[in-house]
Design an enzyme around this catalytic site. Sequence first.
Site: not given
Length: 192
Positions: A55-57, A59
């Site tokens: 859920e990371c920018g 990803t």
Amino acid sequence: MEVWQFGMILFLGFGVDLIESTDFYSLTVNDLQGNNIPMSVFKGKVLLIVNVASECGYTDQHYKELVELQSNFYDQDFSVLAFPCNQFGKQEPLRNSGIARFVKNNYNVNFPVFSKIKVIGEGAHPMYRYLYESVKMEPEWNFGKYLVSRAGRVIQFWNQQNSPLSLVKFIQKHLNMAIVDDYEVYNVNKEL
């Protein structure tokens, strides 16, 4: 004996040990099903070890590029090794089974993804402690990347701002090296 000759003897006699590594291959990690995997199964391969999150920018770009890297070098003794981590912004909330579904369904990953671990601080996995001790750099966010040579030497660390595809030249350089008795030498049969 001249001072410089003594220095060369010291360098040649002891300096080689600086590039030999056996500690890395004594480490063990767990796959997403909880099975113990000794790092020795990767001996002789150039490795890109990455702490990942779902859920990371970063990803989407990083997973896509990691899959592309693995595809580009699949026949050259190279492997991406991904280690999910929830320490940065709690951006890996999934359990191992959810991580397995996520990476398969969204990116069709073609490299090993291991059990979720801690990569910094107290409780950091022994492999990440080893990586840190080798280069004195640690991830500050998701998608920190360590390049490990065929002999198990940690070469370099890059943070999340370095995209996986920006590392192609570094990876290629180390793929063009051969191991002779656990020491790395340039393979003279390949262009550098």
